[in-house]
Design a protein around this motif. Sequence first.
Motif, PDB file in Angstrom:
ATOM      1  N   GLY A   1       0.812  -1.211   0.000  1.00  0.00           N
ATOM      2  CA  GLY A   1       0.000   0.000   0.000  1.00  0.00           C
ATOM      3  C   GLY A   1       0.839   1.252   0.000  1.00  0.00           C
ATOM      4  O   GLY A   1       2.010   1.271  -0.393  1.00  0.00           O
ATOM      5  N   ARG A   2       0.184   2.304   0.502  1.00  0.00           N
ATOM      6  CA  ARG A   2       0.830   3.618   0.483  1.00  0.00           C
ATOM      7  C   ARG A   2       2.099   3.627   1.311  1.00  0.00           C
ATOM      8  O   ARG A   2       3.081   4.274   0.951  1.00  0.00           O
TER       9      ARG A   2
ATOM     10  N   SER B   1       1.898   3.768  -5.615  1.00  0.00           N
ATOM     11  CA  SER B   1       1.141   4.928  -6.091  1.00  0.00           C
ATOM     12  C   SER B   1       0.203   4.493  -7.204  1.00  0.00           C
ATOM     13  O   SER B   1       0.344   3.414  -7.791  1.00  0.00           O
ATOM     14  N   LEU B   2      -0.784   5.334  -7.486  1.00  0.00           N
ATOM     15  CA  LEU B   2      -1.749   5.040  -8.529  1.00  0.00           C
ATOM     16  C   LEU B   2      -1.044   4.910  -9.879  1.00  0.00           C
ATOM     17  O   LEU B   2      -0.151   5.690 -10.213  1.00  0.00           O
TER      18      LEU B   2
ATOM     19  N   VAL C   1      -5.219   0.691  -9.126  1.00  0.00           N
ATOM     20  CA  VAL C   1      -6.303   1.647  -9.390  1.00  0.00           C
ATOM     21  C   VAL C   1      -6.783   2.318  -8.108  1.00  0.00           C
ATOM     22  O   VAL C   1      -7.476   3.341  -8.165  1.00  0.00           O
ATOM     23  N   SER C   2      -6.420   1.746  -6.954  1.00  0.00           N
ATOM     24  CA  SER C   2      -6.805   2.347  -5.677  1.00  0.00           C
ATOM     25  C   SER C   2      -5.770   1.950  -4.641  1.00  0.00           C
ATOM     26  O   SER C   2      -5.341   0.781  -4.571  1.00  0.00           O
ATOM     27  N   VAL C   3      -5.352   2.924  -3.807  1.00  0.00           N
ATOM     28  CA  VAL C   3      -4.274   2.694  -2.844  1.00  0.00           C
ATOM     29  C   VAL C   3      -4.798   2.952  -1.436  1.00  0.00           C
ATOM     30  O   VAL C   3      -5.402   4.008  -1.162  1.00  0.00           O
ATOM     31  N   ASP C   4      -4.569   1.989  -0.562  1.00  0.00           N
ATOM     32  CA  ASP C   4      -4.868   2.157   0.868  1.00  0.00           C
ATOM     33  C   ASP C   4      -3.545   2.188   1.617  1.00  0.00           C
ATOM     34  O   ASP C   4      -2.479   2.160   0.999  1.00  0.00           O
TER      35      ASP C   4
ATOM     36  N   GLU D   1      -5.863  -1.905  -4.513  1.00  0.00           N
ATOM     37  CA  GLU D   1      -6.750  -2.562  -5.461  1.00  0.00           C
ATOM     38  C   GLU D   1      -6.167  -2.413  -6.864  1.00  0.00           C
ATOM     39  O   GLU D   1      -5.783  -1.309  -7.267  1.00  0.00           O
ATOM     40  N   CYS D   2      -6.084  -3.514  -7.578  1.00  0.00           N
ATOM     41  CA  CYS D   2      -5.471  -3.494  -8.901  1.00  0.00           C
ATOM     42  C   CYS D   2      -6.420  -4.098  -9.929  1.00  0.00           C
ATOM     43  O   CYS D   2      -7.306  -4.898  -9.587  1.00  0.00           O
TER      44      CYS D   2
END
Length: 450
Positions: free
Chosen positions: A292-293, A298-299, A325-328, A333-334
């Motif tokens: 994650g972050r 990164s996106l 596509v989304s970073v926590d 999420e990819c």
Amino acid sequence: MAGAPSRGGSQATTIGMVVSIIVAVILAGVLIWLYTMQEELRQSATDAITARNRVAMGPEEGTLRTMFPSGPSGGTLAAAAISGSKSVIGELSGDNTMTADAAVSAFQSAVAGIRDEAKVPDPTAYSNGAGAVAIVNRLHADYNEKLSQLKETQAALEKANQDLDLARKAHDELVAKVDEFMKKVDAQVAEVQTAKANFESEKNTEVAATAMKIAEMRENLNDFREATDKMKSEFQTAYADSRSLINEQQALIKEFKGPEPAEARDLASARKAIGQVLRTLPGNSLLYIDLGREDGVSLGMSFAVYSANEAIPANGRGKASIEVVSVDRGTSECRIVSPPSPDNPILEGDGINNILLARTKGKKHTFCVVGEFDVDWDGTPDPRGREAIIRLIEREGGRVVDEVTPLTDFLVVGAEPRGQDVLAGLGQPPIGAAGAAIPAMAKSKDKRQR
């Protein structure tokens, strides 16, 4: 008888009377003869004068004289008629000594000349039967018309002359201005020609000097190339010898130490997965990973997916590729960009890797990029391909260095540039420092030649 005359006296008287009568009759006869002879002489004189005048003045005058009876009144009328005829002839022909026929013929000839030359508006109006007065009046009218036209023409001519004078004056002024302008132009042309000659002289001098410098620089460049090629050949030979020696030493070290651990093998860090797939959604192109972050994700970052029970191949190619596509904070999420083959699907626990991403916080992987790269896949290295690779590494979180050091994590090698070995200078001083001696040597050689 006392009162009766005597016979002798009466006879004498009778004889005297008879003689007187005879003398008177003789005298009367002589007088009659003299008178007759005088009339004949007078008539002869008159006829002679008439004939003379007829010869001198023409038949018309003689005709006029014959038209009138002889005597004072007849002579006066004849003289008046003759004088009027001469006046008419003089008015008609300008010569009162001409005969009437000659004057009429001359007049008709003049009218015919006017008519035949056709220099009058209406030649048909000038006929012999029109009369001298009518013809003169017609000529006067035509003359007045022509005179009026002539005056108009003269006025137009004067106006044209005035315009011509103004035009000549303007032309003279223009010619003067043009002459003055041409003098200035000639002066400027002379200045330009002088400047051109000076410039050409200077240019020729500079061209000659430049040509000499170019020849010198070409000679120095040839010397530099020869020295560079020699140094490159020597360096490559030395590098090959060094690599051969290193390989021999590494072989001896391996033989001495025995089998090396997996971490010490080539591309060990690159062939180690840095994350794994946490969850997949059957029938969906989305999945979740354990990075994650906090891990520097990164996106838009991409990852290669590898099977959990297989090692990462040396070429780094995975069975699929995914994109974030989304970073926590600790997960991402990819979406699947290039799906795997049906017989080798993405499963939970499969490894993921991105050599640009480091799991150690606060540390970025360092890269050294050398050579040329074909980033548009047209088979030819692109002039700015290396810069594109560098921007891609930096965008993904990596750090690019110019030289290989012990702290360098990855060396990205592209196609070898023309005339340069991309590996020959690694770990060596920059080409500017090594090559600085070459121009200096060529310069000292040039000084010696001078």
